[in-house]
Scaffold this motif. Structure first.
Motif, mmCIF file in Angstrom:
data_model
loop_
_atom_site.group_PDB
_atom_site.id
_atom_site.type_symbol
_atom_site.label_atom_id
_atom_site.label_comp_id
_atom_site.label_asym_id
_atom_site.label_seq_id
_atom_site.Cartn_x
_atom_site.Cartn_y
_atom_site.Cartn_z
ATOM 1 N N GLN A 45 30.123 -55.854 87.189
ATOM 2 C CA GLN A 45 29.584 -57.187 87.473
ATOM 3 C C GLN A 45 28.578 -57.602 86.404
ATOM 4 O O GLN A 45 28.610 -58.730 85.904
ATOM 5 N N ASP A 46 27.688 -56.699 86.031
ATOM 6 C CA ASP A 46 26.690 -57.020 85.021
ATOM 7 C C ASP A 46 27.336 -57.262 83.664
ATOM 8 O O ASP A 46 26.932 -58.170 82.917
ATOM 9 N N GLY A 47 28.343 -56.436 83.334
ATOM 10 C CA GLY A 47 29.043 -56.630 82.067
ATOM 11 C C GLY A 47 29.734 -57.981 81.996
ATOM 12 O O GLY A 47 29.670 -58.685 80.977
ATOM 13 N N LEU A 48 30.391 -58.377 83.067
ATOM 14 C CA LEU A 48 31.078 -59.662 83.114
ATOM 15 C C LEU A 48 30.097 -60.830 83.009
ATOM 16 O O LEU A 48 30.249 -61.727 82.182
ATOM 17 N N VAL A 49 29.078 -60.815 83.871
ATOM 18 C CA VAL A 49 28.163 -61.954 83.973
ATOM 19 C C VAL A 49 27.302 -62.091 82.728
ATOM 20 O O VAL A 49 27.153 -63.187 82.167
ATOM 21 N N SER A 50 26.705 -60.982 82.262
ATOM 22 C CA SER A 50 25.801 -61.073 81.114
ATOM 23 C C SER A 50 26.554 -61.466 79.846
ATOM 24 O O SER A 50 26.058 -62.267 79.042
ATOM 25 N N THR A 51 27.754 -60.915 79.647
ATOM 26 C CA THR A 51 28.524 -61.252 78.446
ATOM 27 C C THR A 51 29.013 -62.695 78.495
ATOM 28 O O THR A 51 29.007 -63.397 77.476
ATOM 29 N N LEU A 52 29.434 -63.154 79.674
ATOM 30 C CA LEU A 52 29.843 -64.548 79.807
ATOM 31 C C LEU A 52 28.674 -65.479 79.499
ATOM 32 O O LEU A 52 28.837 -66.506 78.834
ATOM 33 N N ALA A 53 27.487 -65.116 79.973
ATOM 34 C CA ALA A 53 26.309 -65.936 79.700
ATOM 35 C C ALA A 53 26.016 -65.988 78.201
ATOM 36 O O ALA A 53 25.655 -67.043 77.664
ATOM 37 N N VAL A 54 26.188 -64.867 77.503
ATOM 38 C CA VAL A 54 25.926 -64.830 76.059
ATOM 39 C C VAL A 54 26.925 -65.701 75.305
ATOM 40 O O VAL A 54 26.544 -66.531 74.463
ATOM 41 N N VAL A 55 28.220 -65.523 75.579
ATOM 42 C CA VAL A 55 29.219 -66.312 74.843
ATOM 43 C C VAL A 55 29.092 -67.795 75.183
ATOM 44 O O VAL A 55 29.317 -68.657 74.329
ATOM 45 N N ALA A 57 26.292 -69.344 75.877
ATOM 46 C CA ALA A 57 25.137 -69.827 75.128
ATOM 47 C C ALA A 57 25.483 -70.056 73.663
ATOM 48 O O ALA A 57 25.081 -71.058 73.060
ATOM 49 N N VAL A 58 26.247 -69.146 73.072
ATOM 50 C CA VAL A 58 26.601 -69.276 71.656
ATOM 51 C C VAL A 58 27.567 -70.440 71.451
ATOM 52 O O VAL A 58 27.458 -71.192 70.476
ATOM 53 N N ASP A 64 31.140 -72.008 65.604
ATOM 54 C CA ASP A 64 31.705 -70.905 64.822
ATOM 55 C C ASP A 64 32.213 -69.818 65.770
ATOM 56 O O ASP A 64 31.429 -69.156 66.455
ATOM 57 N N ASN A 65 33.531 -69.612 65.798
ATOM 58 C CA ASN A 65 34.117 -68.643 66.707
ATOM 59 C C ASN A 65 33.707 -67.215 66.354
ATOM 60 O O ASN A 65 33.594 -66.357 67.226
ATOM 61 N N ARG A 66 33.483 -66.964 65.058
ATOM 62 C CA ARG A 66 33.058 -65.619 64.666
ATOM 63 C C ARG A 66 31.695 -65.279 65.246
ATOM 64 O O ARG A 66 31.431 -64.144 65.629
ATOM 65 N N ALA A 67 30.827 -66.292 65.312
ATOM 66 C CA ALA A 67 29.500 -66.062 65.901
ATOM 67 C C ALA A 67 29.616 -65.706 67.374
ATOM 68 O O ALA A 67 28.883 -64.844 67.883
ATOM 69 N N VAL A 68 30.553 -66.345 68.061
ATOM 70 C CA VAL A 68 30.759 -66.055 69.481
ATOM 71 C C VAL A 68 31.242 -64.621 69.665
ATOM 72 O O VAL A 68 30.740 -63.874 70.516
ATOM 73 N N LEU A 69 32.229 -64.232 68.845
ATOM 74 C CA LEU A 69 32.780 -62.876 68.951
ATOM 75 C C LEU A 69 31.725 -61.822 68.617
ATOM 76 O O LEU A 69 31.587 -60.817 69.325
ATOM 77 N N ILE A 70 30.976 -62.050 67.549
ATOM 78 C CA ILE A 70 29.955 -61.082 67.150
ATOM 79 C C ILE A 70 28.879 -60.970 68.224
ATOM 80 O O ILE A 70 28.467 -59.863 68.607
ATOM 81 N N ALA A 71 28.443 -62.121 68.745
ATOM 82 C CA ALA A 71 27.406 -62.095 69.784
ATOM 83 C C ALA A 71 27.916 -61.424 71.047
ATOM 84 O O ALA A 71 27.200 -60.630 71.681
ATOM 85 N N GLY A 72 29.154 -61.732 71.445
ATOM 86 C CA GLY A 72 29.714 -61.132 72.662
ATOM 87 C C GLY A 72 29.866 -59.631 72.544
ATOM 88 O O GLY A 72 29.497 -58.877 73.462
ATOM 89 N N PHE A 249 21.376 -73.397 78.179
ATOM 90 C CA PHE A 249 20.380 -72.866 77.249
ATOM 91 C C PHE A 249 20.887 -72.934 75.809
ATOM 92 O O PHE A 249 20.117 -73.120 74.870
ATOM 93 N N GLY A 250 22.203 -72.765 75.654
ATOM 94 C CA GLY A 250 22.773 -72.819 74.310
ATOM 95 C C GLY A 250 22.836 -74.215 73.737
ATOM 96 O O GLY A 250 22.847 -74.390 72.511
ATOM 97 N N THR A 251 22.903 -75.240 74.590
ATOM 98 C CA THR A 251 22.980 -76.609 74.106
ATOM 99 C C THR A 251 21.624 -77.307 74.107
ATOM 100 O O THR A 251 21.266 -78.002 73.159
ATOM 101 N N VAL A 252 20.868 -77.134 75.185
ATOM 102 C CA VAL A 252 19.603 -77.849 75.329
ATOM 103 C C VAL A 252 18.480 -77.179 74.537
ATOM 104 O O VAL A 252 17.730 -77.841 73.815
ATOM 105 N N LEU A 253 18.371 -75.854 74.650
ATOM 106 C CA LEU A 253 17.252 -75.166 74.012
ATOM 107 C C LEU A 253 17.245 -75.310 72.486
ATOM 108 O O LEU A 253 16.193 -75.603 71.900
#
Length: 262
Positions: A45-55, A57-58, A64-72, A249-253
């Motif tokens: 559950q933590d892996g799914l939710v936290s990684t989804l939140a990161v991607v 946000a990016v 840039d799709n590479r940034a999403v993959l690297i961040a995820g 957070f990824g768009t507004v912040l």
């Protein structure tokens, strides 16, 4: 557990001790499995939710799709080690604290048996047992140091203790289960970005993550005795909140900080 021969039991002595022993062993194994189920559910559950939140946000901050993959992937790797080490240290510390308390109670039983007996009597009285019965029961138990120790540990400290039998997994096994579960969950939100990008990939990642989370919640209900639908929707709602928060957070912040469009 089967009813004793002859129909309804007349007393506790009617139950075969071999069946009682097997029933208790089965219950202890079930409790041990439930501990691993907790680690699996929590890690995935933590892996799914936290990684989804990161991607999310990016994606909100960059096209840039590479940034999403690297961040995820970076978030997934960091999470695997963090969760595994955290589970190992937490379980190891818990075992060490338990061993310290156990040694302290064992010393009390050996050096101050009457004090230990009085404590057990009081504990029974606190549960509502009449004082006369409480003193009688504690007197019987105090004649058997191992039973007195187990009773004190369970009732006084609220800790589980079974002399001569392991009832829980090792810290290392728990860490491996937690890390593997987190890794398995973290891969899911990243997969769509291997074949798509931007909002379409994020939508696919959200749907796929939500589906896996719902299945986890539904399967978890097998052990929690809750409605599979309620359990699945509960976890799904948590993922939705995390995903929306991450995207916002990824768009507004970045815009508020003057980094919009980067």
């Amino acid at each position: 557990m089967a009813t004793p021969p002859g129909g309804r039991p007349r007393s506790a002595h009617d139950y075969p001790l071999a069946e009682i022993a097997e029933h208790i062993r089965h219950e202890r194994r079930r409790v041990s499995v439930l501990g691993e189920v907790r680690e699996l559910v929590f890690g995935a559950q933590d892996g799914l939710v936290s990684t989804l939140a990161v991607v999310a946000a990016v994606v909100g901050a960059s096209s840039d799709n590479r940034a999403v993959l690297i961040a995820g992937l970076a978030s997934a790797m960091a999470g695997v080690f963090s969760m595994a080490v955290g589970e190992y240290m937490g379980s190891k510390s818990q075992d060490e604290i338990f061993d310290w308390h156990l040694a302290d109670e064992r010393r009390e039983v050996r050096e101050r048996p009457f004090e230990a007996q009085a404590e057990v009597a009081w504990l029974f009285m606190e549960e509502g047992m009449p004082a006369e019965d409480a003193w009688e029961v504690s007197g019987i138990i105090s004649r058997h140091p191992d039973s007195l120790l187990a009773t004190m540990v369970a009732k006084e400290l609220g800790l589980q203790h079974s002399l001569g039998e392991e009832t829980a997994g090792s810290p290392l096994r728990g860490a491996l289960v937690m890390g593997a579960a987190f890794a398995g969950g973290a891969v899911v939100p990243v997969l769509p970005f291997l074949v798509a990008e931007g909002l379409p990939a994020l939508t696919a990642a959200s749907v796929l993550t939500g589906l896996v989370l719902f299945v986890i919640g539904a399967v978890k209900s097998r052990w929690t005795r809750r409605s599979w639908l309620t359990s699945g929707l509960e976890i799904l709602a948590l993922a939705a909140v995390a995903g929306v928060a991450g995207y916002l957070f990824g768009t507004v912040l970045p815009t508020l900080l003057g980094f919009g469009g980067l």
